[in-house]
Enzyme design. Structure first.
Site, PDB file in Angstrom:
ATOM      1  N   THR A 131      50.634  40.257  28.435  1.00  0.00           N
ATOM      2  CA  THR A 131      49.445  39.411  28.361  1.00  0.00           C
ATOM      3  C   THR A 131      48.317  40.087  27.579  1.00  0.00           C
ATOM      4  O   THR A 131      48.226  41.322  27.546  1.00  0.00           O
ATOM      5  CB  THR A 131      48.942  39.113  29.793  1.00  0.00           C
ATOM      6  OG1 THR A 131      47.682  38.464  29.731  1.00  0.00           O
ATOM      7  CG2 THR A 131      48.779  40.386  30.619  1.00  0.00           C
ATOM      8  N   ASP A 132      47.426  39.269  27.029  1.00  0.00           N
ATOM      9  CA  ASP A 132      46.241  39.824  26.359  1.00  0.00           C
ATOM     10  C   ASP A 132      45.252  40.433  27.359  1.00  0.00           C
ATOM     11  O   ASP A 132      44.344  41.171  26.978  1.00  0.00           O
ATOM     12  CB  ASP A 132      45.545  38.757  25.498  1.00  0.00           C
ATOM     13  CG  ASP A 132      45.047  37.551  26.281  1.00  0.00           C
ATOM     14  OD1 ASP A 132      45.258  37.492  27.512  1.00  0.00           O
ATOM     15  OD2 ASP A 132      44.437  36.656  25.659  1.00  0.00           O
ATOM     16  N   GLU A 133      45.435  40.136  28.661  1.00  0.00           N
ATOM     17  CA  GLU A 133      44.467  40.633  29.651  1.00  0.00           C
ATOM     18  C   GLU A 133      44.498  42.156  29.787  1.00  0.00           C
ATOM     19  O   GLU A 133      43.574  42.741  30.336  1.00  0.00           O
ATOM     20  CB  GLU A 133      44.710  39.963  31.010  1.00  0.00           C
ATOM     21  CG  GLU A 133      44.549  38.456  30.930  1.00  0.00           C
ATOM     22  CD  GLU A 133      44.365  37.784  32.279  1.00  0.00           C
ATOM     23  OE1 GLU A 133      44.144  38.478  33.277  1.00  0.00           O
ATOM     24  OE2 GLU A 133      44.428  36.544  32.300  1.00  0.00           O
ATOM     25  N   TYR A 156      45.953  41.936  38.596  1.00  0.00           N
ATOM     26  CA  TYR A 156      47.026  41.368  37.750  1.00  0.00           C
ATOM     27  C   TYR A 156      47.115  42.120  36.431  1.00  0.00           C
ATOM     28  O   TYR A 156      48.189  42.596  36.042  1.00  0.00           O
ATOM     29  CB  TYR A 156      46.771  39.869  37.506  1.00  0.00           C
ATOM     30  CG  TYR A 156      47.604  39.320  36.352  1.00  0.00           C
ATOM     31  CD1 TYR A 156      48.985  39.156  36.474  1.00  0.00           C
ATOM     32  CD2 TYR A 156      47.006  38.979  35.130  1.00  0.00           C
ATOM     33  CE1 TYR A 156      49.761  38.680  35.414  1.00  0.00           C
ATOM     34  CE2 TYR A 156      47.770  38.498  34.074  1.00  0.00           C
ATOM     35  CZ  TYR A 156      49.149  38.351  34.215  1.00  0.00           C
ATOM     36  OH  TYR A 156      49.891  37.882  33.161  1.00  0.00           O
ATOM     37  N   LYS A 160      50.105  44.475  34.812  1.00  0.00           N
ATOM     38  CA  LYS A 160      50.790  44.193  33.537  1.00  0.00           C
ATOM     39  C   LYS A 160      50.596  45.370  32.567  1.00  0.00           C
ATOM     40  O   LYS A 160      51.532  45.750  31.854  1.00  0.00           O
ATOM     41  CB  LYS A 160      50.262  42.890  32.912  1.00  0.00           C
ATOM     42  CG  LYS A 160      50.627  41.621  33.663  1.00  0.00           C
ATOM     43  CD  LYS A 160      52.126  41.328  33.730  1.00  0.00           C
ATOM     44  CE  LYS A 160      52.739  40.975  32.404  1.00  0.00           C
ATOM     45  NZ  LYS A 160      54.161  40.535  32.556  1.00  0.00           N
TER      46      LYS A 160
END
Ligand code: NAD
Ligand code: DAU
Length: 350
Positions: A131-133, A156, A160
């Site tokens: 993810t970009d997060e 989260y 990741k």
């Protein structure tokens, strides 16, 4: 060329689109979908391909080390496309350890099983979907590139980011052929209605409040889920091993503007008077540690591998709304039971 691919999390939102694409596009590949069928996984998502000769489903948990080792030995996969994860930021705030277990430990168990089974690395690949997060939060300017330092800020995104680091560690330490992609917010059919877009559509249908966090000024970059699946296909086949590719929609929206747009589409589709759905908008307590803005620079993927998004956002939203209106029973079924209890509690706290 034949391939024997393990896809994890294939009963979920993005995973089901990836499984469908690979099963239909590559009849000579063997696709095994491994999924624990948590609240977010649903085999109904794959009814159209479940009888395909090149597809099989295995119910199982990626954190069960003995089971995963056995599965790798038995099926001798040559590639893994790893999507299984706990995926919802709000849930990670309420129950962070579930995210550490599945996203961190589960990924390491898969990496280890692949390493133990793969006697040589010829024709092998471990593809990790991320993810970009992991890059943290942007201000009003700038974009995430593949060189942006990691700065995860929610349980989260920390889980990741950690799993990404384990994948890179297996590459650097054991020379395992890996590739990672970091994607922005997806939307489209079969999206679990705890996430912003399907939640709003479902609440508008039922005349329920539309909970906008804080002032609704946070920005997300939205990508049609089938374009993400196409990007995964391209990166799986042509991506350089050991590399990261960012995937994004070049499509930034403030949450409140997006919700307003959805309201006007829904008014039209449901033949309600203009403004009826927008009156349901309710500003609620902000998400803890809410990242302000995500925006992906997907130039590398475009320049190296020729991928770009295929669908305009307005067109994609119309299609998404049409899918939810035609599949109210799907939503009713998956939002009963445990999910309903979670949602009611969460909303009551706001
Ligand atoms: P999802 O929650 O819809 O699906 C996750 C799937 O994983 C479900 O089918 C679930 O049953 C399965 N799963 C969960 N725990 C498992 C376990 N322990 N063992 C086996 N299976 C398990 O998630 P999604 O939105 O489809 O996201 C898929 C992947 O893509 C995730 O890795 C996520 O981090 C990543 N991602 C998502 C987005 C997005 O916008 N949704 C964007 C970028 C990256
Ligand atoms: O950026 C990629 C990520 O996008 C993925 O890695 C995650 O798996 C995926 O869930 C998604 O994370 P977000 O937190 O951005 O998505 P979500 O749909 O939960 O929220 C989108 C924005 O809308 C965010 O700013 C929070 C806000 N929001 C969300 C919900 C559920 C609201 O204002 N109200 C809501 O009820």
């Amino acid at each position: 060329m034949e391939k024997n691919i393990l896809i994890t999390g294939g009963a979920g939102f993005i995973g089901s689109h990836v499984v469908r694409l690979f099963v239909n596009k590559y009849p000579n590949y063997r696709v095994t979908n491994l999924d624990a069928l948590t609240y977010a996984g649903n085999l109904e998502n794959l009814r159209d391909i479940e009888d395909a000769a090149n597809y099989s489903f295995v119910k199982g948990d990626i954190t069960d080390e003995a089971f995963i080792n056995e599965l790798f030995l038995e099926r001798q996969f040559d590639s893994v496309i790893h999507l299984a994860a706990e995926s919802h930021v709000d849930r990670s705030i309420m129950d962070p350890l579930a995210f550490v277990k599945t996203n961190v430990l589960g990924t390491a168990i898969l990496l280890n099983a692949a390493r133990r089974t793969w006697k040589d690395y010829s024709g092998k690949l471990f593809y990790h979907v991320s993810t970009d997060e992991v890059y943290g939060s942007l201000g009003q300017e700038g974009f995430f590139t593949e060189e942006t330092p990691y700065d995860p800020r929610s349980p989260y995104s920390a889980s990741k980011a950690s799993s990404d680091h384990f994948v890179k560690a297996w590459h650097h330490t054991y020379n395992m052929p890996v590739v990672i992609s970091n994607c922005s917010n997806n939307y489209g059919s079969h999206h679990f209605p705890e996430k912003l877009i399907p939640l709003m559509i479902n609440n508008i249908i039922h005349g329920k409040p539309l909970p906008v966090y804080g002032k609704g000024e946070n920005v997300r970059d939205w990508l049609w889920v089938e374009d993400h699946a196409r990007a995964i296909d391209v990166i799986f086949h042509k991506g350089r091993h050991g590399e990261t590719y960012n995937i994004g929609g070049f499509n930034e929206w403030k949450n409140i503007d997006l919700v307003q747009l959805l309201c006007s589409i829904m008014d039209r589709k449901l033949q309600r008077e203009p403004g009826a759905s927008a009156r349901l908008i309710t500003y609620v307590t902000d998400r803890a540690g809410h990242d302000l803005r995500y925006a992906i620079d997907a130039t590398k993927l475009n320049k190296e591998l020729g991928w770009k998004p295929s669908l305009q956002f307005e067109e994609g939203l119309e299609r998404t709304v049409d899918w939810y209106l035609a599949n109210k029973e799907w939503v009713n079924r998956i939002t009963s039971g445990a999910y309903q209890e979670y949602y009611q509690n969460q909303y009551a706290e706001r």
